[in-house]
Each structure stands twice: as C-alpha cells, then as structure tokens.
Motif scaffolding. Structure first.
Motif, PDB file in Angstrom:
ATOM      1  N   PRO A  44      12.307 -18.169  -2.345  1.00 46.40           N
ATOM      2  CA  PRO A  44      12.160 -18.556  -3.751  1.00 46.40           C
ATOM      3  C   PRO A  44      11.791 -20.022  -3.806  1.00 46.40           C
ATOM      4  O   PRO A  44      12.502 -20.881  -3.282  1.00 46.40           O
ATOM      5  CB  PRO A  44      13.563 -18.319  -4.330  1.00 46.40           C
ATOM      6  N   GLY A  45      10.634 -20.342  -4.385  1.00 44.63           N
ATOM      7  CA  GLY A  45      10.171 -21.724  -4.405  1.00 44.63           C
ATOM      8  C   GLY A  45      10.346 -22.361  -5.760  1.00 44.63           C
ATOM      9  O   GLY A  45      10.629 -21.687  -6.760  1.00 44.63           O
ATOM     10  N   ALA A  46      10.188 -23.698  -5.783  1.00 43.01           N
ATOM     11  CA  ALA A  46      10.303 -24.430  -7.040  1.00 43.01           C
ATOM     12  C   ALA A  46       9.165 -24.061  -7.988  1.00 43.01           C
ATOM     13  O   ALA A  46       9.331 -24.046  -9.198  1.00 43.01           O
ATOM     14  CB  ALA A  46      10.299 -25.928  -6.767  1.00 43.01           C
ATOM     15  N   LYS A  47       7.989 -23.735  -7.423  1.00 42.60           N
ATOM     16  CA  LYS A  47       6.831 -23.430  -8.257  1.00 42.60           C
ATOM     17  C   LYS A  47       6.372 -21.984  -8.119  1.00 42.60           C
ATOM     18  O   LYS A  47       5.860 -21.398  -9.070  1.00 42.60           O
ATOM     19  CB  LYS A  47       5.674 -24.376  -7.896  1.00 42.60           C
ATOM     20  N   ASP A  49       7.335 -18.043  -6.488  1.00 42.61           N
ATOM     21  CA  ASP A  49       8.289 -17.112  -5.891  1.00 42.61           C
ATOM     22  C   ASP A  49       7.586 -16.362  -4.761  1.00 42.61           C
ATOM     23  O   ASP A  49       6.604 -15.655  -4.985  1.00 42.61           O
ATOM     24  CB  ASP A  49       8.783 -16.141  -6.961  1.00 42.61           C
ATOM     25  N   GLY A  50       8.082 -16.524  -3.534  1.00 37.52           N
ATOM     26  CA  GLY A  50       7.464 -15.900  -2.374  1.00 37.52           C
ATOM     27  C   GLY A  50       7.399 -14.382  -2.446  1.00 37.52           C
ATOM     28  O   GLY A  50       6.598 -13.753  -1.735  1.00 37.52           O
ATOM     29  N   ARG A  51       8.233 -13.776  -3.308  1.00 35.71           N
ATOM     30  CA  ARG A  51       8.187 -12.314  -3.425  1.00 35.71           C
ATOM     31  C   ARG A  51       6.846 -11.824  -3.962  1.00 35.71           C
ATOM     32  O   ARG A  51       6.478 -10.662  -3.771  1.00 35.71           O
ATOM     33  CB  ARG A  51       9.312 -11.840  -4.342  1.00 35.71           C
ATOM     34  N   LYS A  52       6.121 -12.727  -4.634  1.00 35.53           N
ATOM     35  CA  LYS A  52       4.812 -12.354  -5.175  1.00 35.53           C
ATOM     36  C   LYS A  52       3.859 -11.920  -4.071  1.00 35.53           C
ATOM     37  O   LYS A  52       2.906 -11.174  -4.319  1.00 35.53           O
ATOM     38  CB  LYS A  52       4.201 -13.532  -5.925  1.00 35.53           C
ATOM     39  N   PHE A  53       4.121 -12.390  -2.847  1.00 34.64           N
ATOM     40  CA  PHE A  53       3.198 -12.129  -1.744  1.00 34.64           C
ATOM     41  C   PHE A  53       3.690 -11.025  -0.816  1.00 34.64           C
ATOM     42  O   PHE A  53       3.091 -10.780   0.224  1.00 34.64           O
ATOM     43  CB  PHE A  53       2.984 -13.419  -0.953  1.00 34.64           C
ATOM     44  N   ALA A  54       4.796 -10.368  -1.185  1.00 33.11           N
ATOM     45  CA  ALA A  54       5.367  -9.341  -0.326  1.00 33.11           C
ATOM     46  C   ALA A  54       4.417  -8.160  -0.136  1.00 33.11           C
ATOM     47  O   ALA A  54       4.267  -7.633   0.970  1.00 33.11           O
ATOM     48  CB  ALA A  54       6.703  -8.861  -0.897  1.00 33.11           C
ATOM     49  N   VAL A  55       3.768  -7.736  -1.214  1.00 34.90           N
ATOM     50  CA  VAL A  55       2.834  -6.608  -1.119  1.00 34.90           C
ATOM     51  C   VAL A  55       1.674  -6.972  -0.202  1.00 34.90           C
ATOM     52  O   VAL A  55       1.254  -6.174   0.645  1.00 34.90           O
ATOM     53  CB  VAL A  55       2.324  -6.206  -2.524  1.00 34.90           C
ATOM     54  N   GLN A  56       1.166  -8.184  -0.347  1.00 38.98           N
ATOM     55  CA  GLN A  56       0.073  -8.649   0.508  1.00 38.98           C
ATOM     56  C   GLN A  56       0.494  -8.626   1.977  1.00 38.98           C
ATOM     57  O   GLN A  56      -0.274  -8.227   2.856  1.00 38.98           O
ATOM     58  CB  GLN A  56      -0.336 -10.063   0.105  1.00 38.98           C
ATOM     59  N   ALA A  57       1.742  -9.038   2.240  1.00 36.69           N
ATOM     60  CA  ALA A  57       2.241  -9.044   3.620  1.00 36.69           C
ATOM     61  C   ALA A  57       2.308  -7.630   4.172  1.00 36.69           C
ATOM     62  O   ALA A  57       1.930  -7.372   5.326  1.00 36.69           O
ATOM     63  CB  ALA A  57       3.618  -9.700   3.671  1.00 36.69           C
ATOM     64  N   LEU A  58       2.761  -6.680   3.356  1.00 33.54           N
ATOM     65  CA  LEU A  58       2.836  -5.286   3.818  1.00 33.54           C
ATOM     66  C   LEU A  58       1.453  -4.712   4.059  1.00 33.54           C
ATOM     67  O   LEU A  58       1.236  -3.953   5.017  1.00 33.54           O
ATOM     68  CB  LEU A  58       3.581  -4.428   2.792  1.00 33.54           C
ATOM     69  N   GLU A  59       0.515  -5.056   3.209  1.00 37.47           N
ATOM     70  CA  GLU A  59      -0.855  -4.567   3.385  1.00 37.47           C
ATOM     71  C   GLU A  59      -1.457  -5.067   4.696  1.00 37.47           C
ATOM     72  O   GLU A  59      -2.333  -4.422   5.271  1.00 37.47           O
ATOM     73  CB  GLU A  59      -1.724  -5.020   2.208  1.00 37.47           C
ATOM     74  N   LYS A  60      -0.962  -6.209   5.172  1.00 34.06           N
ATOM     75  CA  LYS A  60      -1.442  -6.761   6.443  1.00 34.06           C
ATOM     76  C   LYS A  60      -0.667  -6.206   7.637  1.00 34.06           C
ATOM     77  O   LYS A  60      -0.927  -6.612   8.775  1.00 34.06           O
ATOM     78  CB  LYS A  60      -1.335  -8.284   6.426  1.00 34.06           C
ATOM     79  N   GLY A  61       0.297  -5.322   7.374  1.00 39.94           N
ATOM     80  CA  GLY A  61       1.001  -4.666   8.469  1.00 39.94           C
ATOM     81  C   GLY A  61       2.372  -5.207   8.781  1.00 39.94           C
ATOM     82  O   GLY A  61       2.921  -4.925   9.860  1.00 39.94           O
ATOM     83  N   GLU A  68      16.306 -13.810   0.118  1.00 35.61           N
ATOM     84  CA  GLU A  68      17.643 -13.934  -0.448  1.00 35.61           C
ATOM     85  C   GLU A  68      17.706 -13.335  -1.851  1.00 35.61           C
ATOM     86  O   GLU A  68      18.773 -13.279  -2.460  1.00 35.61           O
ATOM     87  CB  GLU A  68      18.081 -15.396  -0.494  1.00 35.61           C
ATOM     88  N   LEU A  69      16.558 -12.889  -2.357  1.00 31.00           N
ATOM     89  CA  LEU A  69      16.492 -12.229  -3.651  1.00 31.00           C
ATOM     90  C   LEU A  69      16.257 -10.733  -3.480  1.00 31.00           C
ATOM     91  O   LEU A  69      15.776 -10.274  -2.443  1.00 31.00           O
ATOM     92  CB  LEU A  69      15.358 -12.833  -4.486  1.00 31.00           C
ATOM     93  N   ALA A  70      16.600  -9.982  -4.502  1.00 35.42           N
ATOM     94  CA  ALA A  70      16.378  -8.534  -4.470  1.00 35.42           C
ATOM     95  C   ALA A  70      14.887  -8.244  -4.555  1.00 35.42           C
ATOM     96  O   ALA A  70      14.108  -9.070  -5.044  1.00 35.42           O
ATOM     97  CB  ALA A  70      17.108  -7.875  -5.637  1.00 35.42           C
ATOM     98  N   PRO A  71      14.455  -7.080  -4.076  1.00 42.26           N
ATOM     99  CA  PRO A  71      13.025  -6.748  -4.160  1.00 42.26           C
ATOM    100  C   PRO A  71      12.583  -6.636  -5.610  1.00 42.26           C
ATOM    101  O   PRO A  71      13.364  -6.243  -6.481  1.00 42.26           O
ATOM    102  CB  PRO A  71      12.935  -5.403  -3.444  1.00 42.26           C
ATOM    103  N   PRO A  72      11.338  -7.015  -5.898  1.00 44.84           N
ATOM    104  CA  PRO A  72      10.841  -6.883  -7.273  1.00 44.84           C
ATOM    105  C   PRO A  72      10.786  -5.416  -7.680  1.00 44.84           C
ATOM    106  O   PRO A  72      10.678  -4.513  -6.829  1.00 44.84           O
ATOM    107  CB  PRO A  72       9.452  -7.512  -7.208  1.00 44.84           C
ATOM    108  N   GLU A  73      10.856  -5.175  -8.954  1.00 47.50           N
ATOM    109  CA  GLU A  73      10.859  -3.808  -9.469  1.00 47.50           C
ATOM    110  C   GLU A  73       9.593  -3.069  -9.041  1.00 47.50           C
ATOM    111  O   GLU A  73       8.487  -3.592  -9.128  1.00 47.50           O
ATOM    112  CB  GLU A  73      10.940  -3.836 -10.996  1.00 47.50           C
ATOM    113  N   TRP A  79      12.829  -3.795   2.881  1.00 41.61           N
ATOM    114  CA  TRP A  79      13.310  -5.060   2.337  1.00 41.61           C
ATOM    115  C   TRP A  79      14.735  -5.313   2.813  1.00 41.61           C
ATOM    116  O   TRP A  79      15.583  -4.425   2.740  1.00 41.61           O
ATOM    117  CB  TRP A  79      13.289  -5.014   0.811  1.00 41.61           C
ATOM    118  N   ALA A  80      14.999  -6.537   3.290  1.00 36.70           N
ATOM    119  CA  ALA A  80      16.357  -6.950   3.647  1.00 36.70           C
ATOM    120  C   ALA A  80      16.748  -8.119   2.761  1.00 36.70           C
ATOM    121  O   ALA A  80      16.067  -9.142   2.744  1.00 36.70           O
ATOM    122  CB  ALA A  80      16.450  -7.351   5.113  1.00 36.70           C
ATOM    123  N   GLU A  81      17.829  -7.947   2.009  1.00 39.46           N
ATOM    124  CA  GLU A  81      18.324  -9.006   1.131  1.00 39.46           C
ATOM    125  C   GLU A  81      19.417  -9.771   1.870  1.00 39.46           C
ATOM    126  O   GLU A  81      20.426  -9.191   2.285  1.00 39.46           O
ATOM    127  CB  GLU A  81      18.863  -8.402  -0.156  1.00 39.46           C
TER     128      GLU A  81
END
Length: 501
Positions: A44-47, A49-61, A68-73, A79-81
C-alpha cells in the motif's frame, strides 16, 4: 524453492486460493518486472495502491500475490494476506537467497549527516584490509567493482538481498571475505526495508532536524534510528559505534550483547581526536585510543570529516583490522562525489559543491570554509520542495549568520512554487544583515555567485551535491551544479576546468 519455505516465519493472516506446494522461481514488488513463477508483493503506497497491479502480475505468470491488505473485490487469483508487507518481503527474500547477510561483514551507518562520506571511508578501510566490498547509499551502489545507479539511499529489502547474494558469491569465488557498507535511512528503518537483516556493526553519526515531513517529531525520527541498534526482531549488531559528542547517542542504550565503541573530540571518548589541523590539502589530527597515540592524515577537509574518519576507524576496529591498515584505508579515501567537491579552473578563489541540505549541514559546511581562512564566504543555497517547511527558515539563519554574502535560489522545488520556498527561507536569512540576492533560476544564481567572488574568497554551492538533475513541478531536467560551475568559470575566461576534492 517451495512456496512454504519462502514464507517461513512470515506472519500470514489469511490465504485465498493459495497454491500449496508450488515452486517459486523468484520474488518481485514491481509488476512490470514479474516473471513466471515469482511471488508478487503488493505494497500500500502513499500515492498508489500496489493491489492495482495484482492482475497484471498474474497475467505475467506470478505464482501468487502477497500483501498486508485483503484482495480487492472480485480478485480470483492466489493471495496471501500478511501482517506487514515490507517485513514479509524482507523475511521472504532472506529465505529465498539463503541468508547471504550472514556470509558478509555487514556495516550499517545511520544519522542525519555524514553517512555517505563515512560509508566511503569504511569501504576504503575494508578494501585495505583485503575484503571484496560493496556500498549501498545515496550517491550510487558499488558491488565488487561494479557501479550501479542508486534508486534510494536504502533500497527495498529484495534489492538488498540480491546484492548481498551477488557479493557473497563473488567473494567466495575470490576466496576472500565480502564486506558491505550501507547507509541506512530513517525511512528504511521505519518502513521495514532492513527488517531481519543481520548487521555486524551499526554506526550512529548524529541527529539534527530533517525528514520531519515523514516522521512528524524529532522523537519519532530518533526512535526509527534507534531500531537499528535494538531491532524488533532478529539479533542485535555485535558492535555499536556511537558519537560521544552527540547527546542523542546517550539515548540509544544498545542491548548488553553489543560492544560499544565511543568516538569523538571531547574528553571521555574512547577513540578521541585532538591537535586538529585543516588545510586545502586535507586534515591532520592525533588519535588517542587505548593509551596509544596515532597520527592521522586524510585528504578530506573539515572538522565534520574528523567525526566521519573516527567512525570509520572504530568500524575497522570492530572487524579486528590492525590500526596500520585502518590508517592506510583512511589515507586512500581521496574524494566523495558532491561532498566538499572543488571545481577548479585556475581561478583565484575556491568554488566548492556540497550536498548540505539541512541547517546543521549548511552550518558545518560554512565552518569548514571558515577554517580555511578565506577573505569572504559566499554561500548559495535553496530548500527542497514537498519537504519539511520548518527547516527552511533555519537554513536561512544558518547561511545568514555565518556567510559574508548569500545567494538564495531554488533546489528541487518539486510541486511547490519556488518563490514560496524562497520566502520561507528568507524569514531566517533576514534576521541578519548579511548582503544577499535572490534568483529563482539556479543556473543564473550560480553565475551570480561566481561572478561575485574576488581573489581569496570561497564560493559554496550547497544543496544538491552529486545530483545530476533538478526536480521541477512538471518535469525533471538534467542539471549538475559541478558542470554548471565549470561552464561559468570557462565563460569567465579561466583555464582548463577540472573537478576534484
């Protein structure tokens, strides 16, 4: 490595679709660099939220996401919290790379001023002692002879462990001991970037006003620094090297397992300097330690560098390096980029570029200039934007109280109006009758400062030091105080321009 082994000792709150038994090929916190099979850590960043890029990361394998945050809806991937994202990354990186910090002689240097110069001095001492060395710090990273660009003074733990691993492998290949010297910032300590790292020696330089935009109070700032000596988890360093002359050192109170080495100029310091002599060619003093006196000579200039040298000497002692070798290493450290760096074109006055960007550092810089007995001290400075506003009038006071002429200009204004920043500094500067001029354009300001100089003067260009850029509201431009000063001197008709310490 099995995913369970990677996350060993990580405080996991909950998992979703977790791939038990999966093989992990690596770790990453930047979704743009994710490779198949890696774990992606979303902060989680000041500007942003790293969760925004989770889907992109999964698409890359990516094998899964750790946060430390719950997965987005609606997120359907593994996902490991965890309790703390950066601490989880640090622990996982240490697991994945097999604790390479334990294979190195690892030194951490913290404090407001002097970290960079001290790291270069320590590195020189360690090289004199036969080590394969690395540096992590503000200017650049050094890794067994390679030079890498510095992204942060103290990078993320994953980047650190990658460098630890490379240095330990290189030193093993050469059959020598590996030694890494790190500047450890208060941000890194507060955010958990060095969580669980096993340091052998921790060095405290000093504490003066800085970074209060992040920490809020001096007490919180100091509390972050203190965790280096008494970490929440892991083993405390074997040695603490503390500044006897700085009152904050008394509050560090390291664990009894740490051997404390005190350095300073005041009576009572275990490693004490006296008979100080300063000149254009460097610094000389007598070191008294254990009832024995040593002559110390360094190409570095100024009283503040005596503290840096003493800290490096104590660090060498903590690794059982003999004093003759330590002294050789001190003598071999000739220059640190952007730290009292001279710009010389044969002009009849001295031009110096320095990184001083706090009121205490600016005061120390001017004091160094005064020790050289100039006709006048001309000080150019600015204050950074989007940073602690309360230090701006203090910097104005530091410049106005000790200089003969001041040029007030921009530093890195970032998103702020440069004139607003200058007005904040003027509040302190105008408490003195010191002649001064204001020029927002830093290039023009440097031109004015140099053309103000007369034979025997010293021109101090403070604030940016080694930085080859300037951060404006809408862009970052190429800008180097050293290059600009060289060009001004050439235009003024002086001989072949060179830089050096």
């Amino acid at each position: 490595m099995k995913i369970e082994r990677v996350l060993q000792n990580v405080a996991v709150r909950d998992t979703h679709r977790w791939p038990v038994g999966a093989e992990v090929t690596g770790l990453e916190y930047d979704s743009r660099r994710v490779l198949p099979g890696q774990l992606f850590f979303a902060f989680p960043g000041a500007k942003v939220d790293g969760r925004k890029f989770a889907v992109q990361a999964l698409e890359k394998g990516a094998a899964g996401v750790v946060s430390e945050l719950a997965p987005p809806e609606g997120f359907a991937g593994p996902w490991a919290e965890v309790e703390h994202g950066r601490k989880a990354l640090a622990t996982s990186a240490r697991n994945f790379y097999g604790a390479p910090d334990e294979a190195l002689e690892l030194t951490a240097i913290t404090g407001t001023n002097g970290k960079t110069t001290t790291s270069y001095l320590v590195d020189s001492v360690m090289r004199a002692g036969g080590r394969v060395t690395g540096i992590v710090g503000t200017i650049e990273y050094h890794l067994a002879g390679r030079i890498l660009k510095s992204a942060n003074t103290t990078p993320e733990s994953l980047d650190l462990f990658r460098m630890f691993d490379e240095l330990s492998r290189e030193s093993l290949q050469q059959g020598r001991t590996g030694a890494m010297t790190m500047e450890v910032s208060s941000h890194a300590l507060a955010l958990g970037r060095v969580h669980g790292i096993q340091f052998h020696t921790a060095v405290f330089m000093n504490l003066t006003r800085d970074h209060l935009d992040f920490h809020g109070t001096m007490e919180a700032y100091f509390a972050a620094k203190r965790t280096l000596f008494a970490p929440e988890s892991g083993t405390a360093p074997a040695f603490a090297v503390l500044n006897f002359d700085d009152s904050w050192s008394e509050q560090i109170d390291p664990p009894k397992t740490e051997k404390v080495l005190w350095y300073g100029l005041e009576p009572g310091a275990e490693y004490r300097a006296d008979e100080l002599e300063f000149g254009f060619d460097g610094t000389r003093f007598r070191l008294t330690a254990g009832g024995v006196s040593y002559g110390i000579t360094s190409p570095l200039v100024g009283r503040h560098n005596v503290y840096n040298i003493l800290a490096a000497i104590c660090t060498g002692v903590s690794y059982s390096i003999d004093m003759a070798t330590i002294i050789e290493g001190i003598q071999n450290c000739h220059a640190v980029p952007g730290r009292f760096e001279r710009v010389d074109a044969g002009q009849p006055f001295l031009v110096v570029v320095d990184y001083a960007h706090t009121d205490d550092a600016l005061r120390n810089l001017i004091a160094v200039a005064r020790d050289l007995k100039p006709a006048r001290v001309i000080t150019l400075f600015g204050c950074g934007g989007d940073r602690d506003r309360s230090k701006r009038p203090l910097m104005g006071m530091a410049a106005g109280s000790a200089s003969d002429f001041v040029v007030l200009t921009s530093d890195n204004p970032r998103s702020e109006d440069p004139l607003d920043i200058i007005n904040d500094a003027l509040v302190g500067l105008r408490r003195y009758d010191t002649p001064h001029i204001i020029e927002v354009d830093r290039e023009k300001a440097i031109h004015m400062a140099i053309h103000e100089a007369r034979p025997g003067d010293i021109v101090l260009i403070a604030g940016k030091g080694h930085e080859p850029y300037q951060v404006l509201r809408d862009r970052t431009i190429e800008f180097d105080d050293r290059v600009t000063a060289l060009n001004v001197l050439k235009e003024a008709g002086y001989g072949k321009a060179e830089t050096g310490a």
